[in-house]
Design a protein around this motif. Structure first.
Motif, mmCIF file in Angstrom:
data_model
loop_
_atom_site.group_PDB
_atom_site.id
_atom_site.type_symbol
_atom_site.label_atom_id
_atom_site.label_comp_id
_atom_site.label_asym_id
_atom_site.label_seq_id
_atom_site.Cartn_x
_atom_site.Cartn_y
_atom_site.Cartn_z
ATOM 1 N N ALA A 104 0.837 -1.193 0.000
ATOM 2 C CA ALA A 104 0.000 0.000 0.000
ATOM 3 C C ALA A 104 0.876 1.249 0.000
ATOM 4 O O ALA A 104 0.744 2.101 -0.884
ATOM 5 N N SER A 105 1.807 1.349 0.967
ATOM 6 C CA SER A 105 2.609 2.569 1.074
ATOM 7 C C SER A 105 3.439 2.805 -0.193
ATOM 8 O O SER A 105 3.678 3.960 -0.568
ATOM 9 N N PHE A 134 6.434 8.353 7.378
ATOM 10 C CA PHE A 134 7.876 8.344 7.613
ATOM 11 C C PHE A 134 8.339 6.944 8.040
ATOM 12 O O PHE A 134 9.290 6.392 7.493
ATOM 13 N N GLY A 135 7.636 6.371 9.018
ATOM 14 C CA GLY A 135 8.007 5.044 9.531
ATOM 15 C C GLY A 135 7.939 3.969 8.457
ATOM 16 O O GLY A 135 8.790 3.079 8.395
ATOM 17 N N SER A 136 6.929 4.055 7.590
ATOM 18 C CA SER A 136 6.772 3.028 6.562
ATOM 19 C C SER A 136 7.937 3.061 5.579
ATOM 20 O O SER A 136 8.358 2.020 5.075
ATOM 21 N N CYS A 177 4.736 -1.347 4.800
ATOM 22 C CA CYS A 177 3.756 -1.087 5.852
ATOM 23 C C CYS A 177 3.109 -2.390 6.313
ATOM 24 O O CYS A 177 3.655 -3.464 6.130
ATOM 25 N N THR A 178 1.936 -2.268 6.878
ATOM 26 C CA THR A 178 1.219 -3.457 7.348
ATOM 27 C C THR A 178 0.908 -4.418 6.200
ATOM 28 O O THR A 178 0.842 -5.625 6.415
ATOM 29 N N LEU A 208 8.442 0.770 15.121
ATOM 30 C CA LEU A 208 8.047 1.500 16.330
ATOM 31 C C LEU A 208 7.408 2.833 15.956
ATOM 32 O O LEU A 208 6.350 3.195 16.482
ATOM 33 N N ILE A 209 8.040 3.547 15.025
ATOM 34 C CA ILE A 209 7.497 4.838 14.571
ATOM 35 C C ILE A 209 6.127 4.615 13.934
ATOM 36 O O ILE A 209 5.162 5.338 14.214
ATOM 37 N N PHE A 210 6.044 3.593 13.096
ATOM 38 C CA PHE A 210 4.787 3.276 12.413
ATOM 39 C C PHE A 210 3.674 2.985 13.427
ATOM 40 O O PHE A 210 2.543 3.443 13.285
ATOM 41 N N GLY A 211 4.025 2.251 14.480
ATOM 42 C CA GLY A 211 3.042 1.914 15.509
ATOM 43 C C GLY A 211 2.524 3.152 16.225
ATOM 44 O O GLY A 211 1.324 3.279 16.481
#
Lengths: 164, 198
Positions: free
Chosen positions: A27-28, A117-119, A125-126, B96-99
């Protein structure tokens, strides 16, 4: 729908992607194509000099002629079909009982920025990491998935006013 | 012999058609699971509704068992299946950031698209925020590149890391998932009984 049934449905879609394509879902990545295309339109030389954006900008082809972009276009159509059949398509702001609309939208934006940002840091991603990599037992994907739950539970207490 | 695309059964445009079709199914089941709603997704982190855990792990186990059996029957060549390489620390930190983003914003990248198309304004805002976050990463990439590519382990799976056979790892994960579902149901029941009792 029963969550286990929905999970089996999602799992079969993922399995189909593996059997047909030899790859999983995502997705991301599709949204990164959109961002890269946007940067390339506004500032082409900046985009072309970036290693990050160039990954999403194929030479002599549209950045939208991409497997994940088509897949996410399908996700949007599929979500709409399901929502229409269930009578769940309605203009609304989904929020907890103690949350105001402005609070909810502010947090939605902030959460989106953090998540986007995290992805990218996690390379997915998930969908692209947790589900896709989880099913083929990738160490990085399982690390990512457990970290997502850990990160969310760690700060959930501080955000409780928004949700419960 | 699968994966069909890897064996040249069809070309790129057909593959994009498959992407669209598979995506429709993916989006359909995400919406059916109730994942077009941020309050439903966020409830996972307050013990009230563990649908996120149940749906995710059912999906993983379904696909994992399917891949295992198809490979065992000789229908699928697992060596031609793409597995993403592991970059341990960036994926741990990214997760962790994503969560944190998940429980702040209420969606993940796929579910915010489903939320947006079904009329949730918070889904639209989350989507815009997510693209801003991707842009931020893109702009900071030169500074982040070193960390992004650190602790590279290549393509590594849990079974090879633990030194156990693939089938054993598949079996253990399936058992763990079933155990997890049992506890998830118990946790949800406890929350409902506490609430109805008060």
């Amino acid at each position: 729908m029963n969550p286990y049934l929905a999970g089996i449905g999602l799992g079969l879609m993922l399995l189909t992607a593996y059997v047909v394509m030899g790859r999983g879902l995502g997705a991301s990545g599709a949204f990164t194509s959109v961002v890269a295309a946007g940067v390339n339109t506004v500032a082409p030389s900046h985009a072309q000099s970036s290693k990050f954006y160039k990954e999403y900008l194929p030479v002599n082809a549209s950045p939208f002629k991409d497997w994940l972009v088509f897949e996410v276009a399908g996700v949007i159509v599929g979500g709409l079909i399901s929502g229409l059949f269930a009578g769940r398509v309605k203009r609304t702001v989904d929020r907890g009982p103690r949350s105001s609309v402005s609070m909810r939208l502010t947090f939605a934006f902030a959460g989106g920025v953090i998540m986007g940002f995290g992805s990218k840091l996690a390379r997915g991603c998930t969908s692209g990491q947790a589900l896709t990599g989880g099913a083929v037992l990738s160490v990085g994907s399982w690390t990512f998935m457990l970290a997502v739950f850990a990160g969310a539970y760690a700060v959930a207490y501080f955000l409780r006013r928004q949700w419960v | 012999m699968a994966p069909f695309y890897q064996f040249g059964f069809f070309g790129e445009w057909t593959s994009l058609l498959f992407a669209f079709a598979i995506g429709i199914g993916f989006g359909f089941f995400l919406e059916r699971a109730g994942f077009g709603s941020s309050t439903k997704l966020a409830a996972q982190f307050y013990g009230r509704d563990l649908a996120v855990f149940k749906v995710m792990f059912t999906a993983i186990v379904t696909a994992m068992l399917g891949l295992f059996w198809l490979a065992w029957m000789g229908v699928l060549d697992l060596s031609r299946v793409n597995v993403l390489p592991t970059y341990f620390v960036p994926q741990l930190v990214g997760g962790l950031i994503f969560g944190v983003g998940f429980v702040t914003g209420g969606y993940c990248p796929g579910t915010c698209a489903v939320a947006a198309v079904t009329g949730k304004m918070d889904g639209w805002i989350h989507l815009v925020g997510m693209m801003a976050g991707i842009l931020l990463f893109g702009e900071l990439y030169p500074a982040l590149e070193g960390f992004y590519n650190s602790s590279s382990m290549g393509v590594v799976s849990l079974d090879s890391l633990l030194g156990i056979p693939y089938g054993t790892a598949v079996f253990l994960i399936a058992v763990l998932a079933v155990g997890g579902f049992y506890f998830a149901e118990k946790i949800e029941k406890r929350f409902t009984s506490v609430r109805s009792g008060s």
